[in-house]
Design an enzyme around this catalytic site. Structure first.
Site, mmCIF file in Angstrom:
data_model
loop_
_atom_site.group_PDB
_atom_site.id
_atom_site.type_symbol
_atom_site.label_atom_id
_atom_site.label_comp_id
_atom_site.label_asym_id
_atom_site.label_seq_id
_atom_site.Cartn_x
_atom_site.Cartn_y
_atom_site.Cartn_z
ATOM 1 N N GLU A 1 43.385 34.982 51.294
ATOM 2 C CA GLU A 1 43.652 34.048 50.199
ATOM 3 C C GLU A 1 44.771 33.098 50.600
ATOM 4 O O GLU A 1 45.718 33.510 51.263
ATOM 5 C CB GLU A 1 44.102 34.829 48.953
ATOM 6 C CG GLU A 1 43.126 35.911 48.512
ATOM 7 C CD GLU A 1 43.515 37.299 49.029
ATOM 8 O OE1 GLU A 1 44.718 37.588 49.126
ATOM 9 O OE2 GLU A 1 42.611 38.074 49.361
ATOM 10 N N SER B 1 43.412 44.202 47.464
ATOM 11 C CA SER B 1 43.654 43.676 48.821
ATOM 12 C C SER B 1 42.629 44.294 49.759
ATOM 13 O O SER B 1 42.516 45.499 49.790
ATOM 14 C CB SER B 1 45.041 44.078 49.304
ATOM 15 O OG SER B 1 45.015 45.449 49.699
ATOM 16 N N SER B 2 41.928 43.634 50.483
ATOM 17 C CA SER B 2 40.988 42.534 50.344
ATOM 18 C C SER B 2 39.947 42.690 51.410
ATOM 19 O O SER B 2 39.961 42.000 52.436
ATOM 20 C CB SER B 2 41.660 41.159 50.480
ATOM 21 O OG SER B 2 42.603 40.929 49.447
ATOM 22 N N ASN C 1 37.936 41.604 32.852
ATOM 23 C CA ASN C 1 39.256 42.103 33.219
ATOM 24 C C ASN C 1 39.368 42.212 34.737
ATOM 25 O O ASN C 1 38.942 43.201 35.334
ATOM 26 C CB ASN C 1 39.494 43.477 32.570
ATOM 27 C CG ASN C 1 39.861 43.351 31.103
ATOM 28 O OD1 ASN C 1 40.841 42.696 30.764
ATOM 29 N ND2 ASN C 1 39.052 43.966 30.236
#
Lengths: 155, 155, 155
Positions: free
Chosen positions: A100, A43-44, A38
């Protein structure tokens, strides 16, 4: 605890065709070796002193904090790519940054943009960059496809 | 535990220019003072008896449950705003509600809409409102910009 | 721990009219019986040996890992539906898969698509399907409305 701080991390990437976009996403996770967990999107940030490890087999159904890039398409023949990049600072008491990026196009260019984004984020932090690491996935869509790249934040 | 119940909360907001939209988001988090954490987006409740605190320095890389509003734009000159509002009930055994709103335009109007949304949510719960609190950020885009407002749910 | 593995799960669904789309979402959560919690969106696995339970009253403000489908509309008269489906494998040491689907249209069709998606995901895992379970919600919009269906992953 959800307030816990990840101690390790690893990179994964994958791609897949699928019955729907969500099935293609699921297939890309399977292809990346994390399809039975799951994912919890975050952020990140790479915590200071967090260590890169080789991809491990995560417990099935575990809740897994993950920074990820994901793109899907239903245009036959379209090339899609997803990339994540990490910039690590010279000062090891400072955190690393994950960025990303996804787009139509080939992985080399998309991965380079993600790397530039991570470098730029270190520059905003006024931190000298020690190292940039990255991973990407590219896929040429048959009917419905997806590409996925991620940093798994693990304990 | 992920099933834990946050005990405190605080407001933050920020804005930034950036190399890409995601860099602008990252910059807005830095400007808000939470740029080195791993935000986990939640929908959006203040637990009963949870206390507001002044913004604290969060542990770098921590997983942080957050209700947030985020908007970005790549239209030079465009004004964008993000707001969050909390409605707290008179009955302190009942939870508070967090609402988020973003739009083009100035923060006063956007923040007012978020406040009305929170009030409306209390009305759906048939709870009398004791107090509405809110925060917002406004940014006029140079090339690529972002505005961000959030309620951090802390332990 | 966020890295914990959910031990139980249950289905909920709901719909609502609302002052804004986010208020309609909030109303749909209330209608589903989980409106006073902090949903954390996850992608979307039933851990092996996890047990279905009847919907319980969750602690107010708790952080709740949830796989959900959500759709909203501001077109008066439009019919919208949200569905989630679970496919469980014959081999009980393997995880189940949750799939989400939303669209304009009636719940029967939308729920059937979610079920097919879950079955397809088991097929990608080369697992024989023991059982498919699902839930859906349908709503005909007055001004602004939302439909919501979810699997709550609980401890």
């Amino acid at each position: 605890m959800i307030y816990g701080i990840p101690k390790t991390y690893f990179f994964v990437s994958g791609f897949s065709e699928g019955y729907t976009r969500l099935n293609a996403f699921d297939g890309a996770l399977l292809n990346a070796g994390i399809g039975n967990t799951n994912l919890v999107k975050v952020s990140s940030i790479i915590p200071p002193h967090s260590k890169e490890i080789r991809p491990i087999e995560l417990p099935q159904g575990a809740l897994v904090p993950t920074a990820y890039a994901y793109v899907s398409s239903n245009i036959p023949g379209e090339v899609i790519s997803a990339a994540v990049a990490i910039a690590l600072p010279t000062n090891e008491d400072q955190p690393g940054l994950i960025m990303e990026y996804t787009a139509q196009g080939h992985r080399e260019e998309i991965e380079l943009i993600a790397r530039n984004m991570a470098r730029e984020g270190m520059s905003m932090r006024e931190q000298e960059v020690k190292e940039i690491k990255s991973i990407s996935a590219e896929y040429k869509v048959k009917k419905i496809g997806a590409a996925f790249a991620a940093v798994i934040l693990w304990q």
